[in-house]
Motif scaffolding. Structure first.
Motif, mmCIF file in Angstrom:
data_model
loop_
_atom_site.group_PDB
_atom_site.id
_atom_site.type_symbol
_atom_site.label_atom_id
_atom_site.label_comp_id
_atom_site.label_asym_id
_atom_site.label_seq_id
_atom_site.Cartn_x
_atom_site.Cartn_y
_atom_site.Cartn_z
ATOM 1 N N SER A 71 -49.424 -24.587 -2.002
ATOM 2 C CA SER A 71 -50.777 -24.028 -2.004
ATOM 3 C C SER A 71 -50.802 -22.604 -2.557
ATOM 4 O O SER A 71 -51.776 -21.868 -2.346
ATOM 5 N N ALA A 74 -53.731 -21.751 -4.877
ATOM 6 C CA ALA A 74 -54.974 -21.589 -4.118
ATOM 7 C C ALA A 74 -55.021 -20.223 -3.440
ATOM 8 O O ALA A 74 -56.068 -19.556 -3.421
ATOM 9 N N ARG A 75 -53.890 -19.798 -2.890
ATOM 10 C CA ARG A 75 -53.849 -18.483 -2.233
ATOM 11 C C ARG A 75 -54.106 -17.372 -3.239
ATOM 12 O O ARG A 75 -54.768 -16.377 -2.924
ATOM 13 N N ARG A 78 -57.839 -17.174 -3.944
ATOM 14 C CA ARG A 78 -58.592 -16.621 -2.819
ATOM 15 C C ARG A 78 -58.335 -15.123 -2.629
ATOM 16 O O ARG A 78 -59.201 -14.396 -2.149
ATOM 17 N N ALA A 79 -57.141 -14.654 -3.008
ATOM 18 C CA ALA A 79 -56.776 -13.252 -2.772
ATOM 19 C C ALA A 79 -57.047 -12.350 -3.978
ATOM 20 O O ALA A 79 -56.754 -11.155 -3.917
ATOM 21 N N PRO A 86 -60.736 -16.511 -11.762
ATOM 22 C CA PRO A 86 -59.601 -17.220 -11.164
ATOM 23 C C PRO A 86 -58.457 -17.475 -12.134
ATOM 24 O O PRO A 86 -57.286 -17.300 -11.773
ATOM 25 N N ALA A 144 -60.096 -24.124 -3.537
ATOM 26 C CA ALA A 144 -60.243 -22.675 -3.710
ATOM 27 C C ALA A 144 -61.202 -22.357 -4.856
ATOM 28 O O ALA A 144 -62.003 -21.413 -4.767
ATOM 29 N N GLU A 147 -64.713 -22.857 -3.742
ATOM 30 C CA GLU A 147 -65.139 -21.717 -2.920
ATOM 31 C C GLU A 147 -65.531 -20.533 -3.798
ATOM 32 O O GLU A 147 -66.361 -19.711 -3.409
ATOM 33 N N ALA A 148 -64.918 -20.469 -4.999
ATOM 34 C CA ALA A 148 -65.220 -19.375 -5.931
ATOM 35 C C ALA A 148 -66.461 -19.657 -6.763
ATOM 36 O O ALA A 148 -66.829 -18.852 -7.625
#
Length: 206
Positions: A71, A74-75, A78-79, A86, A144, A147-148
């Motif tokens: 993952s 994905a991290r 998100r970070a 992205p 992810a 979510e973006a």
């Protein structure tokens, strides 16, 4: 009580690491299919029951090293800093990993790492199981991206492409190192390939 739980967890983690390290040492020495679960348990000084409590399958003894990375993309998404797309966050992270000679990029010529990767690619059951990690990585990255703000279809397709591209880049790096090129010698070409790959991901084939 909390301190006691902390000690217990650390002991469990040490046991887990000992079992995995022992198994990988035996696999590298004798071959994956030539080593039994019983042999691993005896060498690690644990029971078969204890071994299976930590690692449900023989393949998990090897591929647990990849579990924390499935993952990772994905991290990274998100970070990422506010305003950074992205794909650019993933590009930057991959370039940084190359500079660090991260084994997951394939650009690591440490003999033990290279032997470990040969073990995986040369063992059918391990190579097949690794695909499952890639599939879970795709699912995590897709989530992810959604979510973006990326729509579900685009998120799924982009995630699949990113995961496959990163895997292919790593394989190409491994092939060059296996042919005798050092990681330092191949580094500029690896950076160029990564930059081009992410350009293609962002712009398509034109």
């Amino acid at each position: 009580m909390n301190q006691r739980m902390g000690l217990r967890e650390r002991k469990k983690e040490r046991t887990r690491e000992t079992i995995a390290a022992t198994a990988i040492r035996l696999f590298l020495d004798k071959g994956f299919d030539q080593v039994s679960i019983t042999e691993i348990a005896e060498a690690a000084d644990v029971s078969r029951r204890t071994l299976f409590a930590y690692f449900p399958t023989k393949e998990d003894l090897v591929l647990q090293r990849f579990a924390d990375h499935e993952s990772e993309a994905a991290r990274i998404v998100r970070a990422r800093p506010d305003g950074q797309p992205p794909l650019e966050a993933l590009r930057a992270a991959r370039l940084d990993a190359l500079a660090q000679r991260d084994p997951n990029t394939g650009l690591c010529d440490d003999p033990e790492v290279m032997a470990f990767l040969r073990l995986i690619t040369g063992t059918e059951s391990l190579a097949s199981r690794l695909i499952r990690y890639s599939e879970r990585g795709t699912e995590a990255l897709s989530a992810a991206l959604q979510e973006a703000g990326v729509d579900p279809l685009a998120a799924r397709l982009v995630a699949a492409q990113v995961i496959v591209v990163q895997r292919e880049l790593a394989i190409m790096n491994q092939e060059h190192l296996a042919a005798g090129t050092s990681a330092d010698e191949h580094y500029p070409a690896a950076v160029h390939a990564t930059e081009r790959a992410f350009d293609l991901l962002g712009n398509g084939l034109g």
